[in-house]
Design a protein around this motif. Structure first.
Motif, PDB file in Angstrom:
ATOM      1  N   MET A 181       0.847  -1.183   0.000  1.00  0.00           N
ATOM      2  CA  MET A 181       0.000   0.000   0.000  1.00  0.00           C
ATOM      3  C   MET A 181       0.885   1.235   0.000  1.00  0.00           C
ATOM      4  SD  MET A 181      -2.583   1.388   2.836  1.00  0.00           S
ATOM      5  CE  MET A 181      -3.855   0.171   2.890  1.00  0.00           C
ATOM      6  N   ILE A 182       0.688   2.110  -0.982  1.00  0.00           N
ATOM      7  CA  ILE A 182       1.440   3.360  -0.984  1.00  0.00           C
ATOM      8  C   ILE A 182       0.457   4.520  -0.941  1.00  0.00           C
ATOM      9  CG2 ILE A 182       3.387   2.418  -2.264  1.00  0.00           C
ATOM     10  CD1 ILE A 182       2.422   3.969  -4.705  1.00  0.00           C
ATOM     11  N   HIS A 183       0.946   5.672  -0.525  1.00  0.00           N
ATOM     12  CA  HIS A 183       0.134   6.877  -0.537  1.00  0.00           C
ATOM     13  C   HIS A 183       0.676   7.797  -1.611  1.00  0.00           C
ATOM     14  CE1 HIS A 183      -1.340  10.846   0.760  1.00  0.00           C
ATOM     15  NE2 HIS A 183      -2.407  10.163   1.067  1.00  0.00           N
ATOM     16  N   VAL A 184      -0.223   8.325  -2.429  1.00  0.00           N
ATOM     17  CA  VAL A 184       0.187   9.173  -3.536  1.00  0.00           C
ATOM     18  C   VAL A 184      -0.398  10.567  -3.327  1.00  0.00           C
ATOM     19  CG1 VAL A 184       0.163   9.476  -6.023  1.00  0.00           C
ATOM     20  CG2 VAL A 184       0.288   7.196  -5.070  1.00  0.00           C
ATOM     21  N   LEU A 185       0.449  11.563  -3.497  1.00  0.00           N
ATOM     22  CA  LEU A 185       0.025  12.945  -3.241  1.00  0.00           C
ATOM     23  C   LEU A 185      -0.912  13.443  -4.324  1.00  0.00           C
ATOM     24  CD1 LEU A 185       0.437  15.333  -1.352  1.00  0.00           C
ATOM     25  CD2 LEU A 185       2.416  15.994  -2.677  1.00  0.00           C
TER      26      LEU A 185
END
Lengths: 128, 162
Positions: free
Chosen positions: B133-137
């Motif tokens: 899981m990654i967070h993308v701006l």
């Protein structure tokens, strides 16, 4: 201290430009920490300073001292290596702590509100 | 040989780091550095790290170049997002990426890459389901991010570490 006046023009300009770019990027990152709204967005901002910001300043340092001492000065590479290895650890620690708390709070809210899905003000919530 | 140098790559790195720190190739410092290069990995074996190996220097060079380009590109992108006077409509969000990469060292490098490129952030990796899981701006298209991570980085990392 070595006299910076001995630095030839091209090296002085390169160093100055790189330091300015690095400092500017780091400042922008800090500004982002202030301006962005939510936690998950905010953690993105300081990486500007940790990557290209630091990188530019380190290259500037290498150019400046290599020219001044007329021998390759490369130990700045180590700073870059240690930065790249250590920043993910801090960031992951922060983000996972936030994620844990978010999930914990969401679970608590759901159990309190029964079956009704709790409308969160923070749209940034992870799906699972 | 394996007993003496359990991690040759680490030993070499330690020696180079020592010489860079001292900024010299004087015999005394080389000797001291060699001592450290022998001692460090020996201490590491006590921690029983998972086995790993690195192959294909060509792939490593290509990966480094790609990451360097992406760092510069995403630095500019994120700086523009921050400095924009009035925030435009931008949706940050989480992306779940199914990974094929399993090697712990490969995953560690991927974590460094994802964190080092501003705008993406490593959040969680579940070894059981192999979902990252990654967070993308600035999330525009979820599929784009999955393709980017898989094609740009994961394939090369698999070549290097697996």
């Amino acid at each position: 201290m070595i006299g910076a006046t001995e630095l030839p023009g091209w090296a002085a300009i390169t160093t100055a430009l790189l330091v300015l770019v690095g400092a500017g990027l780091t400042l922008t990152g800090s500004l982002g920490l202030l301006r962005l709204q939510r936690f998950y967005e905010r953690v993105h901002a300081p990486t500007l300073g940790a990557t290209l910001g630091t990188g530019s300043i380190l290259i500037a340092s290498m150019v400046c001292f290599t020219v001044l001492q007329t021998r390759p000065v490369l130990h700045e590479i180590l700073i870059a290596v240690f930065m790249t290895i250590t920043t993910p650890i801090t960031l992951m620690l922060l983000v996972r702590a936030a994620l844990f708390r978010d999930r914990h709070e969401a679970a608590r809210r759901e159990s309190m509100a029964g079956a009704s899905s709790g409308e969160r003000p923070d749209t940034d919530r992870p799906a699972s | 040989m394996r007993r003496l140098l359990p991690f040759p790559f680490l030993s070499g790195s330690l020696l180079i780091a020592w010489l860079l720190l001292n900024q010299t190739t004087a015999p005394g410092q080389v000797l001291l550095g060699c001592g450290l290069a022998l001692l460090g990995p020996w201490i590491l074996t006590l921690l029983q790290p998972p086995k790993g190996r690195i192959r294909r220097p060509g792939a490593i060079a290509r990966l480094c170049w790609r990451v360097l380009l992406d760092i510069v590109r995403s630095n500019i992108a994120v700086a523009r997002i921050i400095l924009r006077p009035r925030p435009r409509d931008r949706t940050p969000g989480f992306v779940n990426i199914p990974l094929d990469l399993q090697d712990p060292y490969g995953l560690a490098v991927l974590a460094c890459i994802i964190t080092a490129t501003p705008g993406t952030l490593w959040v969680n990796h579940d070894p059981a389901t192999r979902v990252l899981m990654i967070h993308v701006l600035d999330l525009i298209e979820e599929g784009d991010w999955i393709r980017t991570i898989k094609n740009r980085y994961e394939r090369l990392l698999q070549e290097i570490f697996e």
